[in-house]
Design a protein around this motif. Sequence first.
Motif, PDB file in Angstrom:
ATOM      1  N   THR A 103      28.627-115.133   4.468  1.00 36.61           N
ATOM      2  CA  THR A 103      28.549-116.292   5.336  1.00 36.61           C
ATOM      3  C   THR A 103      27.635-117.343   4.735  1.00 36.61           C
ATOM      4  O   THR A 103      27.085-117.155   3.647  1.00 36.61           O
ATOM      5  CB  THR A 103      28.096-115.882   6.762  1.00 36.61           C
ATOM      6  OG1 THR A 103      28.320-116.972   7.643  1.00 36.61           O
ATOM      7  CG2 THR A 103      26.649-115.453   6.803  1.00 36.61           C
ATOM      8  N   GLU A 105      24.581-120.464   5.988  1.00 39.46           N
ATOM      9  CA  GLU A 105      23.598-120.662   7.042  1.00 39.46           C
ATOM     10  C   GLU A 105      24.184-121.350   8.279  1.00 39.46           C
ATOM     11  O   GLU A 105      23.927-120.920   9.412  1.00 39.46           O
ATOM     12  CB  GLU A 105      22.404-121.454   6.524  1.00 39.46           C
ATOM     13  CG  GLU A 105      21.311-121.593   7.566  1.00 39.46           C
ATOM     14  CD  GLU A 105      20.091-122.334   7.052  1.00 39.46           C
ATOM     15  OE1 GLU A 105      19.074-122.291   7.762  1.00 39.46           O
ATOM     16  OE2 GLU A 105      20.143-122.948   5.971  1.00 39.46           O
ATOM     17  N   TYR A 108      26.247-118.923  10.214  1.00 42.88           N
ATOM     18  CA  TYR A 108      25.362-117.911  10.782  1.00 42.88           C
ATOM     19  C   TYR A 108      24.689-118.441  12.050  1.00 42.88           C
ATOM     20  O   TYR A 108      24.615-117.748  13.068  1.00 42.88           O
ATOM     21  CB  TYR A 108      24.315-117.511   9.740  1.00 42.88           C
ATOM     22  CG  TYR A 108      23.335-116.471  10.211  1.00 42.88           C
ATOM     23  CD1 TYR A 108      23.616-115.118  10.072  1.00 42.88           C
ATOM     24  CD2 TYR A 108      22.115-116.839  10.792  1.00 42.88           C
ATOM     25  CE1 TYR A 108      22.717-114.150  10.497  1.00 42.88           C
ATOM     26  CE2 TYR A 108      21.216-115.883  11.223  1.00 42.88           C
ATOM     27  CZ  TYR A 108      21.526-114.543  11.072  1.00 42.88           C
ATOM     28  OH  TYR A 108      20.634-113.595  11.512  1.00 42.88           O
ATOM     29  N   HIS A 111      27.273-118.608  14.936  1.00 44.32           N
ATOM     30  CA  HIS A 111      27.495-117.248  15.467  1.00 44.32           C
ATOM     31  C   HIS A 111      26.301-116.806  16.313  1.00 44.32           C
ATOM     32  O   HIS A 111      26.471-116.243  17.393  1.00 44.32           O
ATOM     33  CB  HIS A 111      27.695-116.244  14.330  1.00 44.32           C
ATOM     34  CG  HIS A 111      29.063-116.199  13.749  1.00 44.32           C
ATOM     35  ND1 HIS A 111      30.207-115.966  14.501  1.00 44.32           N
ATOM     36  CD2 HIS A 111      29.486-116.315  12.474  1.00 44.32           C
ATOM     37  CE1 HIS A 111      31.258-115.938  13.708  1.00 44.32           C
ATOM     38  NE2 HIS A 111      30.854-116.159  12.471  1.00 44.32           N
ATOM     39  N   SER A 112      25.099-117.043  15.809  1.00 48.81           N
ATOM     40  CA  SER A 112      23.885-116.628  16.524  1.00 48.81           C
ATOM     41  C   SER A 112      23.767-117.343  17.865  1.00 48.81           C
ATOM     42  O   SER A 112      23.482-116.710  18.895  1.00 48.81           O
ATOM     43  CB  SER A 112      22.638-116.914  15.682  1.00 48.81           C
ATOM     44  OG  SER A 112      22.647-116.130  14.512  1.00 48.81           O
ATOM     45  N   TYR A 117      26.561-112.079  17.290  1.00 48.90           N
ATOM     46  CA  TYR A 117      25.912-110.981  16.576  1.00 48.90           C
ATOM     47  C   TYR A 117      25.218-109.998  17.516  1.00 48.90           C
ATOM     48  O   TYR A 117      24.747-108.953  17.074  1.00 48.90           O
ATOM     49  CB  TYR A 117      24.885-111.528  15.584  1.00 48.90           C
ATOM     50  CG  TYR A 117      25.463-112.341  14.445  1.00 48.90           C
ATOM     51  CD1 TYR A 117      26.617-111.951  13.776  1.00 48.90           C
ATOM     52  CD2 TYR A 117      24.825-113.496  14.012  1.00 48.90           C
ATOM     53  CE1 TYR A 117      27.131-112.699  12.727  1.00 48.90           C
ATOM     54  CE2 TYR A 117      25.327-114.248  12.949  1.00 48.90           C
ATOM     55  CZ  TYR A 117      26.472-113.841  12.318  1.00 48.90           C
ATOM     56  OH  TYR A 117      26.966-114.578  11.264  1.00 48.90           O
ATOM     57  N   ALA A 125      23.560-110.649   6.253  1.00 51.79           N
ATOM     58  CA  ALA A 125      24.290-111.862   5.914  1.00 51.79           C
ATOM     59  C   ALA A 125      24.045-112.231   4.456  1.00 51.79           C
ATOM     60  O   ALA A 125      22.895-112.252   4.003  1.00 51.79           O
ATOM     61  CB  ALA A 125      23.855-112.993   6.834  1.00 51.79           C
TER      62      ALA A 125
END
Length: 192
Positions: A103, A105, A108, A111-112, A117, A125
Amino acid sequence: MKLFIFDVGGVLCDGTSVVLPIAGHLGLSEREFLTLAQKAGLRELQIGKISAKDFWKNFSKFFGRTIERDLWAEFFKPVLKPDTVRLIEELKTKYRVVAGTNTIESHYLIHSQQGHYDVFDRVYASHQIGLMKPQKEFFLYILESESAKPEETFFVDDTIENVAAAREINIRSLLFTSAEKLKQELASLGID
């Protein structure tokens, strides 16, 4: 089995492939976009060596037009696959389940922020650990971090090269097509 490693894009979430929408937005074919992206440092972006801002600055030089927005983030619209989430939640009652994902940043962070996650015990990651699939070192890093042996580990990914790389170091691996088929495969191995 002690450890399950799940890919995210295509396994946990749909809507993670952004190459075609970005290419179309820029008036490029997929191949043209990927060629420029490689020159601009796509791999370096995926292993955290450069930022998205640096990537687009590099890309702009090769493209001949300035890209000021992070198109990676703009076109990224991940949606959880409920059947996969349920399967992971079931596995977590008996096993450790982590994400092993290539992935960047900006993806990520999205998604976060969306809580994708949260279903995992931990996320490995590529942009954070400096390694990416299908490098064997990616898997070895996770195994060492989790104190797990290859033969105690099960890996799920939707990319054949990643599955093959994990198998080369004796991690039992499955090419993901659906949560239902994964569930059937696990049941055939005595994993419920």
